[in-house]
Motif scaffolding. Structure first.
Motif, PDB file in Angstrom:
ATOM      1  N   PHE A 139       0.753  -1.204   0.167  1.00 28.48           N
ATOM      2  CA  PHE A 139       0.110   0.027  -0.021  1.00 28.48           C
ATOM      3  C   PHE A 139       0.743   1.332   0.154  1.00 28.48           C
ATOM      4  O   PHE A 139       0.519   2.253  -0.553  1.00 28.48           O
ATOM      5  N   ALA A 140       1.987   1.333   0.680  1.00 23.40           N
ATOM      6  CA  ALA A 140       2.817   2.400   0.699  1.00 23.40           C
ATOM      7  C   ALA A 140       3.362   2.636  -0.436  1.00 23.40           C
ATOM      8  O   ALA A 140       3.494   3.819  -0.866  1.00 23.40           O
ATOM      9  N   GLU A 141       3.643   1.657  -1.323  1.00 22.42           N
ATOM     10  CA  GLU A 141       4.220   1.847  -2.652  1.00 22.42           C
ATOM     11  C   GLU A 141       3.214   2.512  -3.543  1.00 22.42           C
ATOM     12  O   GLU A 141       3.537   3.408  -4.242  1.00 22.42           O
ATOM     13  N   LEU A 142       1.962   1.837  -3.498  1.00 20.36           N
ATOM     14  CA  LEU A 142       0.959   2.292  -4.323  1.00 20.36           C
ATOM     15  C   LEU A 142       0.722   3.840  -4.054  1.00 20.36           C
ATOM     16  O   LEU A 142       0.228   4.481  -4.922  1.00 20.36           O
ATOM     17  N   GLU A 143       0.493   4.119  -2.654  1.00 21.91           N
ATOM     18  CA  GLU A 143       0.140   5.451  -2.199  1.00 21.91           C
ATOM     19  C   GLU A 143       1.042   6.300  -2.806  1.00 21.91           C
ATOM     20  O   GLU A 143       0.766   7.676  -3.166  1.00 21.91           O
ATOM     21  N   ALA A 144       2.524   6.085  -2.709  1.00 20.77           N
ATOM     22  CA  ALA A 144       3.298   7.203  -2.991  1.00 20.77           C
ATOM     23  C   ALA A 144       3.370   7.321  -4.643  1.00 20.77           C
ATOM     24  O   ALA A 144       3.684   8.396  -5.183  1.00 20.77           O
ATOM     25  N   ILE A 145       3.011   6.213  -5.397  1.00 17.86           N
ATOM     26  CA  ILE A 145       2.923   6.354  -6.827  1.00 17.86           C
ATOM     27  C   ILE A 145       1.697   7.090  -7.472  1.00 17.86           C
ATOM     28  O   ILE A 145       1.951   8.000  -8.253  1.00 17.86           O
ATOM     29  N   VAL A 146       0.646   7.072  -6.701  1.00 22.01           N
ATOM     30  CA  VAL A 146      -0.669   7.472  -7.091  1.00 22.01           C
ATOM     31  C   VAL A 146      -0.416   9.117  -6.659  1.00 22.01           C
ATOM     32  O   VAL A 146      -0.963   9.948  -7.482  1.00 22.01           O
ATOM     33  N   TRP A 147      -0.022   9.340  -5.430  1.00 19.08           N
ATOM     34  CA  TRP A 147       0.176  10.882  -5.198  1.00 19.08           C
ATOM     35  C   TRP A 147       1.196  11.324  -6.187  1.00 19.08           C
ATOM     36  O   TRP A 147       0.902  12.429  -6.482  1.00 19.08           O
ATOM     37  N   TRP A 148       2.150  10.929  -6.635  1.00 19.32           N
ATOM     38  CA  TRP A 148       3.284  11.194  -7.766  1.00 19.32           C
ATOM     39  C   TRP A 148       2.258  11.595  -8.585  1.00 19.32           C
ATOM     40  O   TRP A 148       2.478  12.597  -9.576  1.00 19.32           O
ATOM     41  N   GLY A 149       1.658  10.667  -9.359  1.00 21.99           N
ATOM     42  CA  GLY A 149       0.912  10.777 -10.277  1.00 21.99           C
ATOM     43  C   GLY A 149      -0.050  11.958 -10.471  1.00 21.99           C
ATOM     44  O   GLY A 149      -0.468  12.651 -11.638  1.00 21.99           O
ATOM     45  N   LEU A 150      -0.855  11.894  -9.507  1.00 16.84           N
ATOM     46  CA  LEU A 150      -1.685  13.011  -9.395  1.00 16.84           C
ATOM     47  C   LEU A 150      -1.426  14.524  -9.272  1.00 16.84           C
ATOM     48  O   LEU A 150      -1.980  15.366  -9.364  1.00 16.84           O
ATOM     49  N   SER A 151      -0.061  14.597  -8.940  1.00 15.84           N
ATOM     50  CA  SER A 151       0.732  15.688  -8.749  1.00 15.84           C
ATOM     51  C   SER A 151       1.370  16.380  -9.934  1.00 15.84           C
ATOM     52  O   SER A 151       2.125  17.268  -9.757  1.00 15.84           O
ATOM     53  N   GLN A 152       1.444  15.457 -11.184  1.00 15.91           N
ATOM     54  CA  GLN A 152       2.261  15.937 -12.207  1.00 15.91           C
ATOM     55  C   GLN A 152       1.574  17.267 -12.799  1.00 15.91           C
ATOM     56  O   GLN A 152       0.544  17.545 -12.637  1.00 15.91           O
ATOM     57  N   PRO A 153       2.592  17.999 -13.238  1.00 14.57           N
ATOM     58  CA  PRO A 153       2.348  19.234 -13.752  1.00 14.57           C
ATOM     59  C   PRO A 153       1.299  19.287 -14.964  1.00 14.57           C
ATOM     60  O   PRO A 153       0.642  20.255 -15.439  1.00 14.57           O
ATOM     61  N   ALA A 154       1.158  18.120 -15.794  1.00 17.49           N
ATOM     62  CA  ALA A 154       0.274  17.932 -16.870  1.00 17.49           C
ATOM     63  C   ALA A 154      -1.304  18.057 -16.357  1.00 17.49           C
ATOM     64  O   ALA A 154      -2.012  18.414 -17.267  1.00 17.49           O
ATOM     65  N   ARG A 155      -1.543  17.725 -15.302  1.00 21.48           N
ATOM     66  CA  ARG A 155      -2.708  18.103 -14.673  1.00 21.48           C
ATOM     67  C   ARG A 155      -2.957  19.286 -14.232  1.00 21.48           C
ATOM     68  O   ARG A 155      -2.113  20.078 -13.462  1.00 21.48           O
ATOM     69  N   ASP A 156      -4.171  20.169 -14.681  1.00 19.48           N
ATOM     70  CA  ASP A 156      -4.441  21.412 -14.118  1.00 19.48           C
ATOM     71  C   ASP A 156      -4.698  21.527 -12.563  1.00 19.48           C
ATOM     72  O   ASP A 156      -4.952  20.218 -11.908  1.00 19.48           O
ATOM     73  N   ASP A 157      -4.562  22.701 -11.897  1.00 18.90           N
ATOM     74  CA  ASP A 157      -4.625  22.725 -10.557  1.00 18.90           C
ATOM     75  C   ASP A 157      -5.905  22.077 -10.006  1.00 18.90           C
ATOM     76  O   ASP A 157      -5.954  21.275  -9.068  1.00 18.90           O
ATOM     77  N   GLU A 158      -7.241  22.533 -10.692  1.00 17.10           N
ATOM     78  CA  GLU A 158      -8.440  21.914 -10.191  1.00 17.10           C
ATOM     79  C   GLU A 158      -8.580  20.701 -10.187  1.00 17.10           C
ATOM     80  O   GLU A 158      -8.967  19.856  -9.211  1.00 17.10           O
ATOM     81  N   GLU A 159      -7.974  19.866 -11.336  1.00 15.08           N
ATOM     82  CA  GLU A 159      -8.262  18.609 -11.602  1.00 15.08           C
ATOM     83  C   GLU A 159      -7.289  17.533 -10.393  1.00 15.08           C
ATOM     84  O   GLU A 159      -7.637  16.670 -10.058  1.00 15.08           O
ATOM     85  N   ALA A 160      -6.210  18.329 -10.343  1.00 13.49           N
ATOM     86  CA  ALA A 160      -5.035  17.470  -9.383  1.00 13.49           C
ATOM     87  C   ALA A 160      -5.614  17.645  -7.925  1.00 13.49           C
ATOM     88  O   ALA A 160      -5.494  16.888  -7.100  1.00 13.49           O
ATOM     89  N   GLY A 161      -6.110  18.741  -7.433  1.00 19.59           N
ATOM     90  CA  GLY A 161      -6.685  18.939  -6.245  1.00 19.59           C
ATOM     91  C   GLY A 161      -7.708  18.256  -5.837  1.00 19.59           C
ATOM     92  O   GLY A 161      -8.060  17.853  -4.613  1.00 19.59           O
TER      93      GLY A 161
END
Length: 423
Positions: A211-233
């Motif tokens: 779970f710790a590995e999945l959580e880190a990967i998902v958090w990294w993916g959702l925080s990428q600059p390609a996503r706009d601020d509203e979508e990422a938040g």
């Protein structure tokens, strides 16, 4: 088996529609004969416009154009027979029939092009989802699996519900989840989590470490600059990790904001609620303490039903939610995972009238009977009441050392994301 809207009846529907061509043809014949034999002051020719207009409701542009030409020919025949082809009245009727038929053909052609584009988009979306959501095998070690997926609408065959299963050296691990949102963004998030799960789950990590590995990967993916601020938040994923060991009679579950699985055992249905409440993946930065794992009895003959909230939040005509646990408890004589999935699918369809408010995914799991295990996998299970052997000293329970936070999860911190209901 994959549960999705049926699309194989399109060819039969087109053949049935072509069989309706006799209706406008009959109208042309009847109107023509009626006009010819009517008194001179009665003109029924303008009614011929009904033929191409009716054809456009079930036929294509070519068929509509053909019927329009036949209607124009019929009006010319009426004018010739009644010797009124040069009168202003019949000229006006003829011009009106040609214009209406032409507009009808153009409209039908535009509709055909739009339908072709929509079919292409649906095909691409469905193919993309099949790549992301790979079919689950019917058996994995001593575990039997059945699954189903239902899109909320035929024109939206792609969504954020996800599931996967992986074999490990010690047993079978499953993942079920639901991404907030729909469309390609939801599929992208689902693919991110599924890819991380498939690459890490087979390595034999403990559930907290996985779970710790999945959580880190998902958090990294959702925080990428390609996503706009509203979508990422606002993006997050509810998920439940399930570990079914080959040996023993337990199931281990790590739940993060997902609806609790249902266990069917000896005619009773129990919701396996998590021991602690925790936010979904992507809401908070990776945690530094191990996540809690809940263990529950799960032996041969028991069934485990994993599902997304599209099933429990489905409504009937009165607006009442679908009572999944109560309905499952009322199903008579379930014979295994596939039987359970089919019962829920049919009952859900009847309850909602086939109109779901959200995508719904179901995964049913069961241990194979002991005799099947002995014949097929070599797995042997002890009776539930088997105690320690005579003279044996009780061993202290061995616990895997808790993984220390490291890598991305230990180096980064960020403010907590806002939490909303998955939609």
């Amino acid at each position: 088996m994959r549960w999705k809207p049926h699309g194989g009846s399109g060819g039969r529907a087109r053949q049935q529609n072509r069989g309706l061509v006799w209706v406008p043809l009959a109208l042309i014949v009847v109107i023509t004969l009626a006009d010819i034999f009517s008194p001179a002051n009665i003109h029924l020719g303008p009614l011929l416009v009904v033929a191409p207009a009716l054809t456009a409701s079930f036929g294509g542009s070519r068929l509509t154009a053909l019927i329009g030409l036949l209607a124009v020919g019929a009006l010319l025949a009426i004018s010739e027979i009644r010797s009124s082809i040069t009168t202003s009245n019949h000229e006006t009727q003829l011009i009106a029939l040609v214009l209406v038929s032409g507009f009808t053909v153009v409209f039908t052609r535009v509709r055909e092009r739009h339908s072709a584009e929509l079919r292409q988009v649906r095909t691409v979306a469905e193919t993309a989802q099949q790549v992301v959501l790979q079919p689950l095998p019917e058996t994995m070690g001593p575990v039997r699996i059945a699954f189903t997926y239902q899109a909320a609408a035929d024109q939206a065959r792609i969504g954020g519900d996800l599931y996967a299963a992986v074999r490990t050296p010690e047993g079978t691990r499953l993942l079920i989840g639901d991404v907030r949102g729909k469309g390609l963004a939801a599929v992208d998030d689902a693919a991110l989590l599924l890819g991380a799960f498939r690459s890490a789950a087979h390595r034999g990590l403990s559930l907290p470490a996985l779970f710790a590995e999945l959580e880190a990967i998902v958090w990294w993916g959702l925080s990428q600059p390609a996503r706009d601020d509203e979508e990422a938040g606002e993006a997050f994923i509810t998920a439940a990790l399930v570990d079914v060991p080959d040996h023993g009679s337990e199931v281990h579950i790590l739940n993060r904001g997902h609806p609790p699985p249902l266990r069917l055992s000896r005619g009773r249905v129990t919701a396996l609620d998590p021991g602690e409440s925790a936010p979904p993946l992507g809401v908070c930065p990776p945690r530094t303490t191990p996540a809690r794992v809940d263990s529950h009895p799960f032996g041969p003959g028991d069934l485990l039903l994993l599902y997304t909230d599209g099933a429990t939040e489905a409504r009937d005509d009165s607006g009442a939610f679908y009572p999944l646990a109560d309905r499952v408890a009322a199903f008579p004589g379930l014979q295994g995972p596939r039987d359970l999935v089919e019962h829920v699918r049919e009952d859900l369809h009847a309850y909602t009238g086939g109109l779901l408010g959200d995508d719904a995914a179901l995964v049913a799991v069961a241990r194979r009977p002991r005799e099947e295990d002995a014949a097929g996998t070599g797995v042997r299970e002890l009776p539930a009441d088997a105690g320690p052997r005579a003279g044996a000293q009780p061993a202290e329970e061995e616990r895997e050392p808790e993984p220390e936070p490291k890598g991305w999860a230990a180096r980064h911190a960020a403010p907590t994301r806002g939490l909303r209901d998955p939609g």
